[in-house]
Design an enzyme around this catalytic site. Structure first.
Site, PDB file in Angstrom:
ATOM      1  N   THR A  13       0.804  -1.220   0.000  1.00 33.73           N
ATOM      2  CA  THR A  13       0.000   0.000   0.000  1.00 33.73           C
ATOM      3  C   THR A  13       0.839   1.273   0.000  1.00 33.73           C
ATOM      4  O   THR A  13       0.490   2.258  -0.649  1.00 33.73           O
ATOM      5  CB  THR A  13      -0.924   0.007   1.242  1.00 33.73           C
ATOM      6  OG1 THR A  13      -1.835  -1.073   1.118  1.00 33.73           O
ATOM      7  CG2 THR A  13      -1.707   1.293   1.362  1.00 33.73           C
ATOM      8  N   ASP A  55       1.494  -6.525  -4.677  1.00 33.86           N
ATOM      9  CA  ASP A  55       0.633  -6.507  -3.493  1.00 33.86           C
ATOM     10  C   ASP A  55       1.093  -7.726  -2.706  1.00 33.86           C
ATOM     11  O   ASP A  55       1.197  -8.834  -3.258  1.00 33.86           O
ATOM     12  CB  ASP A  55      -0.833  -6.650  -3.932  1.00 33.86           C
ATOM     13  CG  ASP A  55      -1.790  -6.587  -2.748  1.00 33.86           C
ATOM     14  OD1 ASP A  55      -1.582  -7.326  -1.768  1.00 33.86           O
ATOM     15  OD2 ASP A  55      -2.754  -5.815  -2.818  1.00 33.86           O
ATOM     16  N   SER A  56       1.377  -7.565  -1.431  1.00 31.32           N
ATOM     17  CA  SER A  56       2.017  -8.665  -0.704  1.00 31.32           C
ATOM     18  C   SER A  56       1.099  -9.857  -0.511  1.00 31.32           C
ATOM     19  O   SER A  56       1.545 -10.914  -0.051  1.00 31.32           O
ATOM     20  CB  SER A  56       2.602  -8.187   0.620  1.00 31.32           C
ATOM     21  OG  SER A  56       1.592  -8.045   1.599  1.00 31.32           O
ATOM     22  N   THR A  87       1.373  -4.759   4.010  1.00 32.08           N
ATOM     23  CA  THR A  87       1.122  -5.175   5.394  1.00 32.08           C
ATOM     24  C   THR A  87       0.552  -6.591   5.484  1.00 32.08           C
ATOM     25  O   THR A  87       0.708  -7.250   6.511  1.00 32.08           O
ATOM     26  CB  THR A  87       0.151  -4.204   6.092  1.00 32.08           C
ATOM     27  OG1 THR A  87      -1.094  -4.186   5.378  1.00 32.08           O
ATOM     28  CG2 THR A  87       0.719  -2.807   6.170  1.00 32.08           C
ATOM     29  N   ASP A  88      -0.102  -7.063   4.408  1.00 34.30           N
ATOM     30  CA  ASP A  88      -0.796  -8.357   4.519  1.00 34.30           C
ATOM     31  C   ASP A  88       0.141  -9.487   4.924  1.00 34.30           C
ATOM     32  O   ASP A  88      -0.211 -10.347   5.730  1.00 34.30           O
ATOM     33  CB  ASP A  88      -1.492  -8.711   3.190  1.00 34.30           C
ATOM     34  CG  ASP A  88      -2.729  -7.847   2.942  1.00 34.30           C
ATOM     35  OD1 ASP A  88      -3.212  -7.203   3.897  1.00 34.30           O
ATOM     36  OD2 ASP A  88      -3.204  -7.813   1.798  1.00 34.30           O
ATOM     37  N   GLN A 270      -4.022 -21.469  18.144  1.00 33.93           N
ATOM     38  CA  GLN A 270      -4.931 -20.505  17.521  1.00 33.93           C
ATOM     39  C   GLN A 270      -5.067 -19.243  18.371  1.00 33.93           C
ATOM     40  O   GLN A 270      -5.583 -18.231  17.896  1.00 33.93           O
ATOM     41  CB  GLN A 270      -6.315 -21.142  17.313  1.00 33.93           C
ATOM     42  CG  GLN A 270      -6.295 -22.252  16.278  1.00 33.93           C
ATOM     43  CD  GLN A 270      -7.631 -22.971  16.140  1.00 33.93           C
ATOM     44  OE1 GLN A 270      -8.672 -22.457  16.552  1.00 33.93           O
ATOM     45  NE2 GLN A 270      -7.606 -24.147  15.554  1.00 33.93           N
ATOM     46  N   CYS A 271      -4.613 -19.295  19.628  1.00 35.24           N
ATOM     47  CA  CYS A 271      -4.679 -18.102  20.489  1.00 35.24           C
ATOM     48  C   CYS A 271      -3.491 -17.190  20.176  1.00 35.24           C
ATOM     49  O   CYS A 271      -2.348 -17.625  20.207  1.00 35.24           O
ATOM     50  CB  CYS A 271      -4.587 -18.491  21.964  1.00 35.24           C
ATOM     51  SG  CYS A 271      -5.926 -19.527  22.508  1.00 35.24           S
TER      52      CYS A 271
HETATM   53  N1  ASP Z   1      -2.735  -5.631   0.180  1.00 35.20           N
HETATM   54  C1  ASP Z   1      -1.698  -4.733   0.643  1.00 35.20           C
HETATM   55  C2  ASP Z   1      -0.386  -5.506   0.653  1.00 35.20           C
HETATM   56  O1  ASP Z   1      -0.191  -6.282   1.544  1.00 35.20           O
HETATM   57  C3  ASP Z   1      -2.040  -4.212   2.002  1.00 35.20           C
HETATM   58  C4  ASP Z   1      -1.044  -3.223   2.586  1.00 35.20           C
HETATM   59  O2  ASP Z   1       0.065  -3.042   2.149  1.00 35.20           O
HETATM   60  O3  ASP Z   1      -1.433  -2.570   3.585  1.00 35.20           O
HETATM   61  O4  ASP Z   1       0.419  -5.350  -0.224  1.00 35.20           O
END
Ligand code: ASP
Length: 333
Positions: A13, A55-56, A87-88, A270-271
């Site tokens: 992003t 896009d990650s 961020t993904d 899973q926690c």
């Molecule tokens: N879909 C984006 C990514 O992971 C989300 C982000 O960067 O916030 O590349």
């Protein structure tokens, strides 16, 4: 000491722009970023962009090798490194890089943003500036992830919020630094220096599978998941302190047969908060009996990356199992 920093832009992003299909990586972002950094008097830096920018969500284990290669081929030329990443899957990549760059003697700071740098109200500029300062200072000699008001250990971090600005946390590890008016690094929380053990393995994307346990999980689903001989490692995401339905003999038998034929099985919870204590309940003790490795308080992302790196590094199942259960670079307590 040359305090120059390398910024490696991988996508995400932070460098995206709008399209009819929503946000996408933007061509020419490196130039726009360079101009903005120059205008704001940032620490001396160079920018390298990976091709193609992604896009990650499209990240593959092979990308980890590209990222590490881009850093290691320039390792001696910079005081520190900032990796711009979506961020993904940032927590997955920061984890993988920590295992590929064990004993790093320089900062490698992952960061990104919830709103693109070139859009109003972006959180990118603050992240970038703080990451650059930490990378230039050279005190944090490990892989970190900077987001919101904190620098987290990369292999302890998780994306826990999808739209909030403080998207990341490291639930089982205190932040390495707090980002306020001052950047306060907590030296007692940093990794102690160790011998460099860098590795650039070739990853097989099929080598590691992930299996969440759910009520009623049929053994045949697990059989189908493990059918391919390419699968050499399995991350269990079990309940609570590491429990599975031990009353399902077929399910336990399937897992036991996988371990017997050399699949390395690692148990995570899973926690998000707290460790696996395999054997606190009979429903977890069964995993000890069949040779499943308890994952302690490792995040699922770190567990997945650790298993991938160890398998790709060429160890046999016994050697991988031995390394999995002990901390290699701060990933478990
Ligand atoms: N879909 C984006 C990514 O992971 C989300 C982000 O960067 O916030 O590349």
């Amino acid at each position: 000491m040359n305090a120059r920093v390398l910024i490696l832009h991988t996508g995400g992003t932070i460098g995206m722009t709008g399209s009819p299909d929503g946000l996408r990586p933007m061509a020419g972002f490196g130039a726009a970023l360079g101009a903005q950094l120059q205008a704001t008097g940032a620490p001396d830096c160079d920018i390298v962009e990976l091709a193609p920018l992604i896009d990650s969500a499209n990240l593959q284990p092979a990308h980890w090798r590209h990222i590490a290669d881009a850093l290691l081929s320039r390792w001696d030329d910079y005081a520190g490194f900032v990796v711009l990443h979506g961020t993904d899957t940032m927590a997955w990549s920061a984890s993988a890089l920590s295992f590929m760059l064990r004993g790093a003697d320089k900062p490698v700071i992952f960061t990104g943003a919830q709103i693109p740098l070139l859009l109003p109200r972006s959180d990118a500029a603050g992240h970038l500036r703080a990451a650059l300062e930490i990378a230039a200072a050279g005190t944090v000699r490990e892989v970190g992830l900077l987001f919101g008001q904190r620098l987290l250990r990369g292999n302890r971090s998780r994306k826990l919020k999808s739209v909030a600005f403080d998207a990341f946390d490291s639930p089982n590890c205190l932040p390495l630094a707090d980002i306020g008016i001052d950047i306060t690094v907590h030296p007692e929380r940093l990794l102690a220096p160790t011998e460099r053990r860098f590795t650039l393995p070739a990853f097989d994307a099929e080598a590691v599978a992930v299996l969440p346990i759910w009520p009623g999980l049929p053994a045949r689903v697990v059989d189908a998941l493990l059918e391919s001989p390419a699968v050499r490692g399995l991350i269990l995401a079990s309940y609570g302190v590491g429990n599975v339905p031990d009353a399902d003999a077929a399910l336990i038998d399937t897992l036991a047969r996988a371990v017997d034929r050399g699949v390395v099985v690692l148990n995570t919870s899973q926690c998000p908060v707290g460790p696996v204590a395999q054997g606190a309940y009979a429903t977890g003790a069964v995993l000890n009996r069949i040779g499943v490795v308890p994952g302690g308080d490792m995040t699922p992302e770190a567990a997945f990356a650790k298993l991938h790196v160890l398998l790709a590094d060429g160890g046999d199942a016994a050697a991988v199992r031995a390394q999995l259960g002990r901390p290699l670079c701060g990933e478990m307590s």
